[in-house]
Design an enzyme around this catalytic site. Structure first.
Site, mmCIF file in Angstrom:
data_model
loop_
_atom_site.group_PDB
_atom_site.id
_atom_site.type_symbol
_atom_site.label_atom_id
_atom_site.label_comp_id
_atom_site.label_asym_id
_atom_site.label_seq_id
_atom_site.Cartn_x
_atom_site.Cartn_y
_atom_site.Cartn_z
ATOM 1 N N ARG A 265 -5.669 6.435 3.813
ATOM 2 C CA ARG A 265 -4.747 7.346 3.140
ATOM 3 C C ARG A 265 -3.903 6.526 2.177
ATOM 4 O O ARG A 265 -3.108 5.694 2.588
ATOM 5 C CB ARG A 265 -3.871 8.048 4.196
ATOM 6 N N HIS A 269 2.173 9.552 4.413
ATOM 7 C CA HIS A 269 1.636 10.547 5.356
ATOM 8 C C HIS A 269 1.891 11.958 4.828
ATOM 9 O O HIS A 269 0.993 12.778 4.704
ATOM 10 C CB HIS A 269 2.284 10.355 6.733
ATOM 11 N N TYR A 278 5.848 0.495 7.167
ATOM 12 C CA TYR A 278 4.851 0.098 8.164
ATOM 13 C C TYR A 278 3.535 -0.436 7.576
ATOM 14 O O TYR A 278 2.605 -0.725 8.305
ATOM 15 C CB TYR A 278 4.570 1.252 9.140
#
Ligand SMILES: Cc1ncc(C[n+]2csc(CCOP(=O)(O)OP(=O)(O)O)c2C)c(N)n1
Length: 368
Positions: A265, A269, A278
């Site tokens: 991705r 998100h 992250y």
């Protein structure tokens, strides 16, 4: 201990070797007799067109969210190969049960992307008509759609219908009880169902290493008694070929198949997330070099199916599609916020009534 010769050694059932891949990172195609591609030139171009449209609309959707026209949006950027390749393998009568990230599959199924996006605008409770496109309503609770798919596939089997079902989900969804129940049910009853898992490496901020201790998600298929495949999800042709094989298996009455498509991705998100907390730039760069569209574009150019003129025509059509989505969203009137409570339950509960009064009072305050 005497082993039962009818019980196969589970190690022989595990998917091994590198992910199934037909297109190299630079777009070089290697034919594999195990994974034939039966697409003509027009269909090969169709794959490209769908990927480009999905990306353009996706970019537009992010812009619309940034402009306050949508509440939130979950991008598919980077996952076009997995979604569009697999969706191309479906027959018209087959059904799809998607998560919230399947814009690419929706494009292939002919769903108007504006219809999908309305739900993120909060102007209506539903999106499109599922029966028209055989594309279920998007599932926000993760993995619930796996149960819908298994149940629907079981119904199709009982009806003797020539209908297979594909359930799309992410790597994180496979940790949900609903996914396990769906895998188990479908396998026990040989439901014609394909579980297509887009392993995009993260469930929001949770990396794959914290999601499963198994060597791969596809390995899990063995425990349920169904075949499992791992494919390169950024290779649209591999995604197509593997899904085609899985659908043939399911259609022949041999039960479900689990596919793990390795992908990434590229965006956050959702538009509410900050991925810099992250993951790092090196990782992004690694995957940027494996972009499913540029890789496939190189393949098409090499075959003489694409040149600058064709690429510009496709790009123009994609921009027009994105513009149509933009206009549709802007033109969508804002509804009465109190309508939010109208279709939740056939008889409003006390809590709903109380919440409605609270909102009504707030709105009255705002308006006075
Ligand atoms: C049942 C349930 N639990 C938690 C959430 C909150 N949630 C939303 S998306 C998400 C992660 C999903 O990750 P994955 O299944 O890998 O799909 P991706 O978003 O990466 O496509 C979580 C935990 C939810 N929507 N539903």
């Amino acid at each position: 201990m005497v082993s039962d010769p009818s019980t196969p050694d589970p190690r022989t059932l595990l998917p091994t070797g590198p992910p199934i891949r037909l297109l190299d990172v630079d777009g070089t195609y290697t034919e594999d007799p195990d994974w034939p591609i039966d697409l003509d030139d027009e269909q090969l171009l169709g794959l490209y067109r769908a990927m480009v449209i999905a990306r353009q609309v996706d970019t537009q959707a992010i812009t619309l969210q940034r402009q306050g026209q949508l509440g939130v949006y979950a991008s598919l950027r980077g996952q076009e190969g997995a979604q569009i390749g697999s969706a191309f393998a479906l027959a018209p009568q087959d059904w799809v049960f998607p998560s919230y990230r399947e814009l690419g599959v929706a494009v292939v199924r002919g769903v108007d992307p504006a219809d999908l996006l309305r739900v993120y605008r909060g102007t209506w409770h539903g999106t499109h008509d599922p029966t028209k496109h055989h594309f279920g309503l998007i599932s926000i609770p993760i993995a619930t759609q796996a149960l819908h798919a298994a149940g629907f596939a079981m119904g199709a089997r009982l009806d003797d219908a020539d209908c297979c079902v594909v359930s799309y989900m992410g790597d994180g969804a496979t940790s949900e009880g609903d996914a396990h129940e769906a895998f188990n049910f479908a396998a026990v009853f040989a439901a014609p169902c394909v579980f297509f898992i887009q392993n995009n490496q993260y469930a929001i901020s949770v990396p794959l290493t914290r999601q499963t201790a198994a060597a791969s998600i596809a390995h899990k298929a063995v425990g349920y008694g169904m075949p499992g495949y791992v494919c390169d999800g950024n290779d649209v042709l591999a995604s197509y070929a593997v899904t085609r094989r899985a659908l043939e298996h399911a259609r022949a009455g041999d039960g479900p198949v689990l596919i793990e498509a390795i992908t990434y991705r590229m965006e956050a998100h959702t538009t509410s997330d900050d991925p810099t907390r992250y993951r790092d730039d090196d990782e992004l760069e690694h995957w940027r070099a494996r972009d499913p569209i540029s890789r496939y574009e190189a393949f098409l150019r090499d075959r003489g199916l694409l040149d600058d003129d064709v690429a510009e025509t496709v790009s123009k059509a994609a921009r027009a599609e994105a513009q149509a989505v933009r206009s549709a969203i802007y033109d969508e009137p804002h509804g009465d916020p109190l309508e939010l409570f109208d279709h939740v339950a056939s008889e409003p509960t006390q809590q709903l009534a109380a919440q409605r009064s609270l909102l009504a009072a707030e709105l009255a305050g705002e308006r006075s």
